[in-house]
Each structure stands twice: as C-alpha cells, then as structure tokens.
Design an enzyme around this catalytic site. Structure first.
Site, PDB file in Angstrom:
ATOM      1  N   HIS A 158     -33.057   5.432  15.062  1.00 20.69           N
ATOM      2  CA  HIS A 158     -33.063   5.229  13.534  1.00 20.69           C
ATOM      3  C   HIS A 158     -34.367   4.182  12.935  1.00 20.69           C
ATOM      4  O   HIS A 158     -34.438   3.306  13.537  1.00 20.69           O
ATOM      5  CB  HIS A 158     -31.706   4.445  13.070  1.00 20.69           C
ATOM      6  CG  HIS A 158     -30.429   5.088  13.443  1.00 20.69           C
ATOM      7  ND1 HIS A 158     -30.113   6.309  12.860  1.00 20.69           N
ATOM      8  CD2 HIS A 158     -29.570   5.012  14.750  1.00 20.69           C
ATOM      9  CE1 HIS A 158     -28.915   6.831  13.482  1.00 20.69           C
ATOM     10  NE2 HIS A 158     -28.819   6.116  14.489  1.00 20.69           N
ATOM     11  N   TYR A 203     -36.860   2.362   5.370  1.00 25.32           N
ATOM     12  CA  TYR A 203     -37.429   3.454   6.059  1.00 25.32           C
ATOM     13  C   TYR A 203     -38.979   3.422   6.156  1.00 25.32           C
ATOM     14  O   TYR A 203     -39.500   4.299   7.042  1.00 25.32           O
ATOM     15  CB  TYR A 203     -36.988   4.836   5.314  1.00 25.32           C
ATOM     16  CG  TYR A 203     -35.420   4.897   5.429  1.00 25.32           C
ATOM     17  CD1 TYR A 203     -34.837   5.007   6.365  1.00 25.32           C
ATOM     18  CD2 TYR A 203     -34.873   5.187   4.020  1.00 25.32           C
ATOM     19  CE1 TYR A 203     -33.168   5.342   6.163  1.00 25.32           C
ATOM     20  CE2 TYR A 203     -33.401   5.251   3.917  1.00 25.32           C
ATOM     21  CZ  TYR A 203     -32.746   5.472   5.208  1.00 25.32           C
ATOM     22  OH  TYR A 203     -31.539   5.518   5.028  1.00 25.32           O
TER      23      TYR A 203
END
Ligand code: DQA
Length: 141
Positions: A98, A23
């Site tokens: 994403h 992330y």
C-alpha cells in the site's frame, strides 16, 4: 531470471491525480519505471493494472507459479474474497503493498481480506513500499 508480477488494483491508474498526502505525486508509470530501474537485472517483471476484480483474479490464476507477486489490491483489499482466494493458491512469495498508511486511516480500511494470505505487508511509504518489498524478495529468492 525469476518471474515477478506486480499487480495494481482499482484507481491506481489515476495516481498523480489522487490525494497526494496519501499516495504521493508519482504516476503509476513513474512507479513502474522506478521498480524497473532497481530490479530489471534481477527479475523478469510483469506489470498489470485493472479496475476489475475478475481481471485481477484471472491474472493471479495465470501467475500461480511465479516466484513472487507484489499486489496492491487498492479498494479490493477491504472487500474481495475472490482476490483473497486466488492469492491463497499462488505458490510464490506474496507481498501486500500500500502506498498510504492504510491501517491508520478510516475504519472501513481496517477490514483487510488479503493480509493473512500474504507473506508480508509494506505500507505507508508511497513508492518505497514497492521498492522495499522487492529488496526483500531479492534477499530471499
Ligand atoms: C491503497 C489503500 C486503499 O485503502 C485504497 O482504496 C487504495 C490504495 C494504498 O495503496 O494505500 O486505492 O491500497
């Protein structure tokens, strides 16, 4: 200015503390600032984050006529028929986002209930997934 909604689902308020290899290290606020820096002169951008499925569905219902929606449904990508059905009713351009390479991870993340009601997917590029999606929106709107 055309209205764009950026929705982030569960646990994305914790960015900065989540695994950086997937992330990145930016917080959600830092991502939102990067989005604004590049886009505030083109779009009226609203940001919404929630850990609750129903709140995300209600927000989508309120934004049904927005020109564009960027949505990172996070874990709800893989489970939520409700978010999928709400997205289906939205008339603007819908872009699935994403941070991680979601299709190359665990098998349970390969189940995707939102992709086929979105116009395009941007994934695997951390903050750039959002920025590339907005560049596409700028081009087509
Ligand atoms: C995510 C991928 C999802 O599988 C996960 O549950 C998330 C974030 C991403 O941005 O890569 O929370 O949507």
């Amino acid at each position: 200015m055309k209205k764009v909604l950026v929705i982030n689902g569960p646990n994305l308020n914790m960015l900065g503390k989540r695994p950086k290899e997937h992330y990145g290290s930016l917080t959600l606020d830092e991502i939102n600032q990067a989005i604004l820096k590049e886009n505030k002169d083109y779009f009226s951008i609203e940001f919404f984050q929630s850990n609750c499925e129903g709140e995300i569905i209600t927000k989508l219902q309120e934004a049904m006529e927005y020109a564009g929606i960027l949505i990172n449904p996070a874990s709800y990508t893989h489970t939520s028929i409700g978010i999928r059905d709400a997205l289906e009713m939205c008339t603007g351009i819908k872009l699935e986002i994403h941070l991680s390479k979601v299709d190359e991870r665990e098998d349970f993340r390969k189940v995707n209930l939102v992709r086929d009601v979105c116009n395009k997917t941007y994934s695997g590029k951390q903050v750039e997934s959002y920025l590339e999606a907005l560049r596409y929106l700028k081009k087509i709107l």
